[in-house]
Scaffold this motif. Sequence first.
Motif, PDB file in Angstrom:
ATOM      1  N   ARG A 152       0.848  -1.185   0.000  1.00 50.77           N
ATOM      2  CA  ARG A 152       0.000   0.000   0.000  1.00 50.77           C
ATOM      3  C   ARG A 152       0.886   1.238   0.000  1.00 50.77           C
ATOM      4  N   THR A 153       0.710   2.068  -0.982  1.00 47.04           N
ATOM      5  CA  THR A 153       1.559   3.244  -1.129  1.00 47.04           C
ATOM      6  C   THR A 153       1.073   4.388  -0.250  1.00 47.04           C
ATOM      7  N   ASN A 154       2.017   5.269   0.074  1.00 49.09           N
ATOM      8  CA  ASN A 154       1.710   6.484   0.817  1.00 49.09           C
ATOM      9  C   ASN A 154       1.379   7.602  -0.167  1.00 49.09           C
ATOM     10  N   THR A 155       0.543   8.529   0.233  1.00 50.48           N
ATOM     11  CA  THR A 155       0.209   9.675  -0.603  1.00 50.48           C
ATOM     12  C   THR A 155       0.190  10.931   0.261  1.00 50.48           C
ATOM     13  N   ASP A 174      -1.257  14.539   1.710  1.00 51.60           N
ATOM     14  CA  ASP A 174      -2.579  14.932   2.207  1.00 51.60           C
ATOM     15  C   ASP A 174      -3.171  16.104   1.430  1.00 51.60           C
ATOM     16  N   THR A 207      11.771  11.555   1.125  1.00 55.13           N
ATOM     17  CA  THR A 207      10.365  11.516   1.515  1.00 55.13           C
ATOM     18  C   THR A 207       9.768  12.913   1.384  1.00 55.13           C
ATOM     19  N   GLY A 213       5.358  12.568   3.102  1.00 58.89           N
ATOM     20  CA  GLY A 213       4.962  11.195   3.390  1.00 58.89           C
ATOM     21  C   GLY A 213       5.157  10.216   2.264  1.00 58.89           C
ATOM     22  N   VAL A 214       5.462  10.698   1.053  1.00 60.56           N
ATOM     23  CA  VAL A 214       5.657   9.829  -0.106  1.00 60.56           C
ATOM     24  C   VAL A 214       7.146   9.496  -0.227  1.00 60.56           C
ATOM     25  N   ASN A 215       7.477   8.205  -0.219  1.00 56.84           N
ATOM     26  CA  ASN A 215       8.867   7.758  -0.259  1.00 56.84           C
ATOM     27  C   ASN A 215       9.329   7.574  -1.708  1.00 56.84           C
ATOM     28  N   ASP A 224       7.550   4.271  -2.640  1.00 54.78           N
ATOM     29  CA  ASP A 224       6.286   4.511  -3.337  1.00 54.78           C
ATOM     30  C   ASP A 224       6.547   4.873  -4.794  1.00 54.78           C
TER      31      ASP A 224
END
Length: 533
Positions: free
Chosen positions: A270-273, A275, A403, A406-408, A472
């Motif tokens: 599950r990827t981070n995105t 906000d 990062t 929050g997106v790596n 991500d």
Amino acid sequence: MPLETPARIVRALVSRGYNAEREAVTLIAGTDDPGVTLAQVVESTPDDALRITADHVREVLASAPATDPSSSAPTGPPGSESESGAASSDTSAADTDPPVSDATSGDNEEPVGKSTPPEAKGSGSGRNQDTSLRSLEIANDMTGQSTGTGEYDDFVKVFRDRYEKLSKMLRGRVNHRPAKAISNMSGGQDAELIGLVDDVRSTKSGHWIVDLEDTTGTFPCLVMKDKDIASYVDELLLDECIAVSGTLSGDAGILFVDDMYFPDVPRNHRTNTADRHVQAALISDVHVGSQEFMADSWHRFADWLHTEEAEHIEYLLIAGDMVEGVGVYPNQDEELDVIDIYDQYEAFSEYLKEVPGDLDIVMIPGNHDAVRLAEPQPGFDDELRDIMSAHDPQITSNPSMVTLEGVNILMYHGVSLDEVIAELPSDKASYDDPHKAMYQLLKKRHVAPQFGGHTRLAPEELDYLVMEQVPDIFHTGHVHKLGWGKYHNVLAVNSGCWQAQTDFQKSVNIDPDAGYAPIVDLDTLNMTVRKFS
């Protein structure tokens, strides 16, 4: 003479010793006579100021006398002046297929499957970003941390660290026994082993023997040609870490393999995105100093970054090869426009000044840059950092995990892609589809698994090239080809280059994809590709 585009305004300000906020440039560009406005802004700016702000411009505009609308026509919104350009080409076939938009013709397509909310589109009121919302962190930066001396013990340490990190990813799938313990087992027993690939060879019957090495020794594993997993053997690179399970032969001298496992990215990753709606531009291989550096395309890119269409781009990530370098390949001096390496970086810095001053910029080195060739490559030294100080970029090592909100994003220049493409079948990895070679690195969870080949690797106490954390976004360059796709939900992007085909590239049959800028929405991980060539 009026200044017609934001990038020209930036260059004019730089020539006077100023940087400028993006909104300030937009305000100047939107006036009836940008040249006159710029001169007034510079004249009214305090002597000790180094940066033109939007407030400076507003003060000038507020104090300027009203003009007769019939006496001069407005120049139009920033970026409205367009140049003809060919329609975008279908450069890459991948799991995701964002449109390629021709930025020279004002094309403004939206990504497939994305509906941009009204508040995310340009409002026509200028670019006014709240930089306090931004978040940028860098991990795995080994700059200043190099410990390798080239001694034997250094090689032992880096491979031991590689094995420990990657074997942890595999222990949940097999009940690992050390190679030494398996060699003492009785024939016919089931056994499972995790090891680094020490050798791969075929038998007279067409089967495969894969020697796996762990910290206790080496054990041979036989993959039968009629097994489904035989196709995995074509994907193996020396020194990568895998796990196998199977049954020992009668004399316990070899393991008949039933299953083979890679560290891999979990299929349900599950990827981070982010906000909020914010974008990053991913580019690489600028190659300033080459006679084939595409300055006009770069100017168009910089111009476009100042427009409202690009107002949500707050990050610029450059994955290596800022300059062409010196002595990188035979007879390179015959193709140089700038001979001195430091002059090349000075020139690159001037081009970098053209992009908006409020962008957060991250740069890693590549094989053409003036750092050591062996990977991991530390970030640039202090002298080069001082030269490339425009807009205060974040400079980190190759590779690094960046990062953004929050997106790596794993940034890696990509020299090992040459090795992967050379060693693996064309359907698994090719220059035409560089993202597929990137899939292989994600599967192996290592950016440069094979030691001793064309990719120079430095022995360190730690193996900085292991993908301990699943990214991500995986961003590479080096091969000068544009390609993108998703592998187990990870967006893999090779961003092309800013250098037209050189004589050397012609000799090795490389046809570059030049003048493109992939733009990623960090809130959705959808992507568009802008064309500036």
